[in-house]
Design a protein around this motif. Structure first.
Motif, PDB file in Angstrom:
ATOM      1  N   ARG A   1      -1.271  -1.022 -14.683  1.00 12.49           N
ATOM      2  CA  ARG A   1      -1.899   0.285 -14.416  1.00 12.49           C
ATOM      3  C   ARG A   1      -2.438   0.913 -15.696  1.00 12.49           C
ATOM      4  NH1 ARG A   1       2.052   0.232 -10.142  1.00 12.49           N
ATOM      5  NH2 ARG A   1       0.934   1.009  -8.343  1.00 12.49           N
TER       6      ARG A   1
ATOM      7  N   GLY B   1      -4.815  -7.437  -4.428  1.00 11.71           N
ATOM      8  CA  GLY B   1      -5.400  -6.103  -4.266  1.00 11.71           C
ATOM      9  C   GLY B   1      -5.183  -5.174  -5.446  1.00 11.71           C
TER      10      GLY B   1
ATOM     11  N   SER C   1      -2.392  -5.373  -8.731  1.00  9.21           N
ATOM     12  CA  SER C   1      -1.038  -5.872  -8.594  1.00  9.21           C
ATOM     13  C   SER C   1      -0.733  -6.994  -9.589  1.00  9.21           C
ATOM     14  CB  SER C   1      -0.849  -6.388  -7.166  1.00  9.21           C
ATOM     15  OG  SER C   1       0.473  -6.809  -6.990  1.00  9.21           O
ATOM     16  N   ASP C   2       0.496  -6.980 -10.105  1.00  7.89           N
ATOM     17  CA  ASP C   2       0.908  -8.104 -10.964  1.00  7.89           C
ATOM     18  C   ASP C   2       1.655  -9.164 -10.140  1.00  7.89           C
ATOM     19  OD1 ASP C   2       3.335  -6.865 -10.539  1.00  7.89           O
ATOM     20  OD2 ASP C   2       3.558  -6.161 -12.604  1.00  7.89           O
TER      21      ASP C   2
ATOM     22  N   ILE D   1       0.807  -1.230   0.000  1.00 10.67           N
ATOM     23  CA  ILE D   1       0.000   0.000   0.000  1.00 10.67           C
ATOM     24  C   ILE D   1       0.843   1.285   0.000  1.00 10.67           C
ATOM     25  CG2 ILE D   1      -1.783   1.329   1.232  1.00 10.67           C
ATOM     26  CD1 ILE D   1      -3.079  -1.291   2.043  1.00 10.67           C
TER      27      ILE D   1
ATOM     28  N   TYR E   1      -0.517 -11.333  -4.469  1.00 13.66           N
ATOM     29  CA  TYR E   1      -1.268 -10.190  -3.931  1.00 13.66           C
ATOM     30  C   TYR E   1      -2.456  -9.899  -4.841  1.00 13.66           C
ATOM     31  CZ  TYR E   1      -1.929  -5.905  -1.277  1.00 13.66           C
ATOM     32  OH  TYR E   1      -2.446  -4.933  -0.441  1.00 13.66           O
TER      33      TYR E   1
ATOM     34  N   TYR F   1      -6.815  -0.914  -6.957  1.00 12.57           N
ATOM     35  CA  TYR F   1      -7.508   0.316  -6.580  1.00 12.57           C
ATOM     36  C   TYR F   1      -7.898   1.149  -7.793  1.00 12.57           C
ATOM     37  CZ  TYR F   1      -2.911   2.448  -7.449  1.00 12.57           C
ATOM     38  OH  TYR F   1      -1.728   2.845  -8.032  1.00 12.57           O
TER      39      TYR F   1
HETATM   40  C1  PML Z   1       1.505  -3.285  -6.616  1.00 17.39           C
HETATM   41  O1  PML Z   1       2.407  -2.576  -6.274  1.00 17.39           O
HETATM   42  O2  PML Z   1       1.701  -4.476  -6.830  1.00 17.39           O
HETATM   43  C2  PML Z   1       0.136  -2.702  -6.695  1.00 17.39           C
HETATM   44  C3  PML Z   1      -0.382  -2.628  -5.335  1.00 17.39           C
HETATM   45  C4  PML Z   1      -1.824  -2.349  -5.242  1.00 17.39           C
HETATM   46  C5  PML Z   1      -2.187  -2.143  -3.799  1.00 17.39           C
HETATM   47  C6  PML Z   1      -3.631  -2.270  -3.573  1.00 17.39           C
HETATM   48  C7  PML Z   1      -3.992  -2.124  -2.103  1.00 17.39           C
HETATM   49  O3  PML Z   1      -4.257  -1.004  -1.676  1.00 17.39           O
HETATM   50  O4  PML Z   1      -4.031  -3.141  -1.402  1.00 17.39           O
END
Ligand code: PML
Length: 273
Positions: free
Chosen positions: A226, A200, A193-194, A170, A198, A202
């Motif tokens: 992105r 997540g 995220s790649d 984050i 993970y 946004y």
């Molecule tokens: C990345 O750096 O891999 C993207 C991260 C996205 C984070 C989303 C979140 O807020 O959990």
């Protein structure tokens, strides 16, 4: 005396595959400790130990712009398909054409470069025509040269800890999103995220904030990236110069952090800021 600031950027690969990247904006006194931390991070990465680590240290010639971080809003939808529907609704509410929202989601889901792989940088998408404007569709445009002041970072880590939120992905995503949507011609950023571990992602917007979804893709999948949605008729070279070259430091932490069930709740509750 005005202090000199430096941009320190790390990029690490293993068997020629990108595994880790990070950057800092620091004063001379912090160069060695920051470099040591970035090297440790590359060497201890969950995706394996890097075999090549590139560090770039550069004196910043451009004046540093100071900004505030976006407020953090978590939308608690744990089905990634429904979360993507929420993302579409949100983007449409922000004035982005429906076709552009679907195209952006499909690109991130399938791999946005012409070979169907992840891009290192972002897609730049015109929000009415859904045209891609980035000159190089393999690389994309990488937002760079952003960081937190020491105090803002410390406060953010404490805020995330108090709210039981992730402290690795984050902070960097929030700094990047805060820089990106501070540009007047970027209406929103979509990211997930790649990192296969993970899920997540946004949508960021200057008024609505950093609207995060803990699940925007199935677990174990490494496709992501992105998309920056831009106004028609913008000066592309000015935009790319801002994103890649202009140093931005988050010196103010927006402490507004909340959970929501749907994006409609975020929009209707928008006691923003
Ligand atoms: C990345 O750096 O891999 C993207 C991260 C996205 C984070 C989303 C979140 O807020 O959990």
């Amino acid at each position: 005396m005005v202090k000199d600031y430096f941009s320190l950027r790390m990029r690490a690969t293993k068997e020629q595959q990108h595994i880790s990247g990070a950057e800092r904006i620091i004063t001379a006194a912090r160069i060695e400790s920051a470099a040591a931390k970035l090297i440790r991070r590359a060497r201890e990465h969950a995706h394996g130990q890097a075999d090549v680590i590139n560090l770039t240290l550069e004196l910043l010639e451009n004046e540093i712009t100071e900004i505030s971080s976006l407020p953090i809003r978590t939308i608690k939808q744990d089905d990634y398909r429904l979360a993507r529907d929420e993302v579409k609704d949100l983007l449409v509410q922000l004035g982005i054409n429906k076709q552009a929202t679907s195209k952006a989601i499909n690109l991130l889901a399938k791999g946005a470069n012409p070979k169907g792989e992840n891009m290192r940088g972002a897609v730049i998408m015109e929000l009415t025509s859904a045209n891609r404007l980035e000159g190089d569709q393999f690389r994309g445009v990488r937002a760079s040269r952003m960081d937190y002041s020491g105090e803002a970072k410390e406060r953010l880590l404490k805020l995330l800890e108090d709210n039981e939120l992730n402290r690795t992905h984050i902070p960097e995503a929030l700094a990047l999103a805060s820089k990106v949507v501070a540009h007047r011609q970027i209406v929103a950023e979509l990211c997930w995220s790649d990192d296969p571990d993970y899920t997540g992602g946004y949508v960021a917007n200057q008024e609505l904030g950093y609207c995060r979804f803990p699940f925007l893709k199935p677990e174990g999948l490494g496709r992501g990236g992105r998309v920056f949605f831009v106004q028609p008729g913008l000066d592309l070279s000015e935009l790319v110069d801002y994103l890649e070259q202009k140093p931005v430091l988050v010196t103010q932490l927006n402490p507004n952090i909340k959970e929501y069930q749907t994006i409609t709740e975020v929009i209707t509750n928008a006691e923003l800021g």
